[in-house]
Design a protein around this motif. Structure first.
Motif, PDB file in Angstrom:
ATOM      1  N   PRO A 182     -38.490 -41.526 -37.589  1.00  0.00           N
ATOM      2  CA  PRO A 182     -37.405 -41.251 -36.642  1.00  0.00           C
ATOM      3  C   PRO A 182     -37.152 -42.373 -35.645  1.00  0.00           C
ATOM      4  O   PRO A 182     -36.006 -42.608 -35.263  1.00  0.00           O
ATOM      5  CB  PRO A 182     -37.875 -39.969 -35.931  1.00  0.00           C
ATOM      6  CG  PRO A 182     -39.351 -39.917 -36.146  1.00  0.00           C
ATOM      7  CD  PRO A 182     -39.590 -40.544 -37.481  1.00  0.00           C
ATOM      8  N   ALA A 183     -38.210 -43.072 -35.220  1.00  0.00           N
ATOM      9  CA  ALA A 183     -38.016 -44.175 -34.270  1.00  0.00           C
ATOM     10  C   ALA A 183     -37.193 -45.297 -34.912  1.00  0.00           C
ATOM     11  O   ALA A 183     -36.327 -45.898 -34.262  1.00  0.00           O
ATOM     12  CB  ALA A 183     -39.365 -44.710 -33.793  1.00  0.00           C
ATOM     13  N   LEU A 184     -37.446 -45.570 -36.174  1.00  0.00           N
ATOM     14  CA  LEU A 184     -36.673 -46.581 -36.885  1.00  0.00           C
ATOM     15  C   LEU A 184     -35.225 -46.140 -37.035  1.00  0.00           C
ATOM     16  O   LEU A 184     -34.295 -46.940 -36.842  1.00  0.00           O
ATOM     17  CB  LEU A 184     -37.289 -46.844 -38.266  1.00  0.00           C
ATOM     18  CG  LEU A 184     -36.520 -47.808 -39.180  1.00  0.00           C
ATOM     19  CD1 LEU A 184     -36.356 -49.173 -38.509  1.00  0.00           C
ATOM     20  CD2 LEU A 184     -37.236 -47.938 -40.526  1.00  0.00           C
ATOM     21  N   ALA A 185     -35.019 -44.875 -37.359  1.00  0.00           N
ATOM     22  CA  ALA A 185     -33.649 -44.361 -37.473  1.00  0.00           C
ATOM     23  C   ALA A 185     -32.915 -44.499 -36.143  1.00  0.00           C
ATOM     24  O   ALA A 185     -31.744 -44.879 -36.104  1.00  0.00           O
ATOM     25  CB  ALA A 185     -33.676 -42.896 -37.909  1.00  0.00           C
ATOM     26  N   ASP A 186     -33.593 -44.206 -35.034  1.00  0.00           N
ATOM     27  CA  ASP A 186     -32.981 -44.360 -33.713  1.00  0.00           C
ATOM     28  C   ASP A 186     -32.574 -45.803 -33.460  1.00  0.00           C
ATOM     29  O   ASP A 186     -31.479 -46.068 -32.937  1.00  0.00           O
ATOM     30  CB  ASP A 186     -33.953 -43.908 -32.614  1.00  0.00           C
ATOM     31  CG  ASP A 186     -34.142 -42.406 -32.573  1.00  0.00           C
ATOM     32  OD1 ASP A 186     -33.363 -41.694 -33.233  1.00  0.00           O
ATOM     33  OD2 ASP A 186     -35.063 -41.955 -31.872  1.00  0.00           O
ATOM     34  N   ARG A 187     -33.456 -46.727 -33.808  1.00  0.00           N
ATOM     35  CA  ARG A 187     -33.153 -48.154 -33.565  1.00  0.00           C
ATOM     36  C   ARG A 187     -31.938 -48.601 -34.367  1.00  0.00           C
ATOM     37  O   ARG A 187     -31.102 -49.363 -33.871  1.00  0.00           O
ATOM     38  CB  ARG A 187     -34.365 -49.016 -33.913  1.00  0.00           C
ATOM     39  CG  ARG A 187     -35.502 -48.927 -32.916  1.00  0.00           C
ATOM     40  CD  ARG A 187     -36.459 -50.095 -33.047  1.00  0.00           C
ATOM     41  NE  ARG A 187     -37.114 -50.129 -34.346  1.00  0.00           N
ATOM     42  CZ  ARG A 187     -38.243 -49.474 -34.626  1.00  0.00           C
ATOM     43  NH1 ARG A 187     -38.821 -48.727 -33.704  1.00  0.00           N
ATOM     44  NH2 ARG A 187     -38.785 -49.579 -35.826  1.00  0.00           N
TER      45      ARG A 187
ATOM     46  N   LEU B  42     -35.573 -41.017 -44.084  1.00  0.00           N
ATOM     47  CA  LEU B  42     -35.802 -41.941 -42.978  1.00  0.00           C
ATOM     48  C   LEU B  42     -35.891 -41.191 -41.650  1.00  0.00           C
ATOM     49  O   LEU B  42     -36.801 -41.431 -40.837  1.00  0.00           O
ATOM     50  CB  LEU B  42     -34.671 -42.972 -42.912  1.00  0.00           C
ATOM     51  CG  LEU B  42     -34.744 -43.993 -41.777  1.00  0.00           C
ATOM     52  CD1 LEU B  42     -35.960 -44.890 -41.959  1.00  0.00           C
ATOM     53  CD2 LEU B  42     -33.464 -44.833 -41.734  1.00  0.00           C
ATOM     54  N   ALA B  43     -34.946 -40.282 -41.416  1.00  0.00           N
ATOM     55  CA  ALA B  43     -34.940 -39.527 -40.167  1.00  0.00           C
ATOM     56  C   ALA B  43     -36.180 -38.659 -40.029  1.00  0.00           C
ATOM     57  O   ALA B  43     -36.691 -38.457 -38.920  1.00  0.00           O
ATOM     58  CB  ALA B  43     -33.678 -38.668 -40.099  1.00  0.00           C
TER      59      ALA B  43
ATOM     60  N   VAL C 150     -26.369 -35.938 -36.812  1.00  0.00           N
ATOM     61  CA  VAL C 150     -26.939 -35.253 -35.657  1.00  0.00           C
ATOM     62  C   VAL C 150     -27.640 -36.202 -34.691  1.00  0.00           C
ATOM     63  O   VAL C 150     -28.115 -35.759 -33.647  1.00  0.00           O
ATOM     64  CB  VAL C 150     -27.927 -34.149 -36.105  1.00  0.00           C
ATOM     65  CG1 VAL C 150     -27.208 -33.068 -36.879  1.00  0.00           C
ATOM     66  CG2 VAL C 150     -29.072 -34.744 -36.915  1.00  0.00           C
ATOM     67  N   ILE C 151     -27.719 -37.479 -35.014  1.00  0.00           N
ATOM     68  CA  ILE C 151     -28.360 -38.428 -34.103  1.00  0.00           C
ATOM     69  C   ILE C 151     -27.361 -39.483 -33.630  1.00  0.00           C
ATOM     70  O   ILE C 151     -27.742 -40.583 -33.284  1.00  0.00           O
ATOM     71  CB  ILE C 151     -29.584 -39.105 -34.741  1.00  0.00           C
ATOM     72  CG1 ILE C 151     -29.198 -39.857 -36.035  1.00  0.00           C
ATOM     73  CG2 ILE C 151     -30.670 -38.094 -35.029  1.00  0.00           C
ATOM     74  CD1 ILE C 151     -30.305 -40.746 -36.558  1.00  0.00           C
TER      75      ILE C 151
END
Length: 215
Positions: free
Chosen positions: A177-182, A172-173, A76-77
């Protein structure tokens, strides 16, 4: 949907004990573009279809004091498939609300698989937006086993990841979440640099922002 539930009730001899909402549709849908017919189709099937089926079957499920399973997704990301991600996140939100309303009488479980090799990815691949190399495929058998375990458990679990890696990804998400985005952005940038989306009109904006608009 009502006719389908009525037919299932007839075939099963008077009731529906368990409902598994597994129908799904994927397809190319960049978030930066206006919603296309494909976006509407995915939202309708992935979210409203499951909502309709659940609402129709719920009187049977409540009488049986059994459960409903909804298939969400860990995908989903990811970029370029916004309709799928939005519909699956909304489905998880629907499950959370449903649980608050009927959880005293009906178990509500949300299952979170990742990418499974199936025809659902064909249209995205044909549009040049394949996410191969961005998301790691997992075996269909693992998803099936997770659903069976959720259905047969003494008490309906709230959320089920289909693999050990999936549990780590969900944690992790949720907690970073910011780490998952990166991590996702870095992976996608590497794919763009390797020419993964070259020639795909729907990825033009993504390529341009990564300095690959002419490649």
């Amino acid at each position: 949907m009502t006719k389908g539930v009525e037919e299932a009730t007839r075939l099963l001899g008077g009731g529906v004990d368990v409902l598994v909402n597994k129908a799904g549709r994927g397809g190319p849908a960049p978030a930066e573009l206006r919603p296309s017919a494909e976006v509407h189709a995915q939202l309708y099937l992935n979210l409203l279809g499951a909502w309709d089926a659940t609402g129709t079957a719920l009187p049977h499920l409540e009488r049986a004091r059994d459960r409903v399973v909804l298939i969400a997704s860990r995908m989903v990301i990811l970029p370029l498939t916004a309709a799928y991600g939005v519909s699956k996140r909304a489905l998880a939100a629907y499950a959370d609300t449903l649980r608050l309303e009927v959880g005293t009488h009906v178990g509500v479980t949300t299952v979170y698989p990742s990418m499974v090799r199936s025809p659902i990815h064909d249209s995205t691949r044909e549009a040049g937006l394949s996410l191969d190399g961005v998301s790691r495929p997992e075996p269909l058998e693992g998803v099936e086993s997770a659903v069976v375990a959720a259905v047969t458990a003494r008490r309906a679990p709230r959320e089920v990841a289909t693999t050990r890696r999936g549990r780590a990804e969900m944690a992790l998400a949720r907690h970073a979440p910011a780490l998952a985005d990166r991590i996702v952005r870095r992976t996608v940038a590497a794919r763009v640099a390797a020419g993964a989306f070259a020639g795909a009109p729907l990825a033009e904006g993504l390529r341009r922002r990564h300095g690959r608009d002419n490649k």
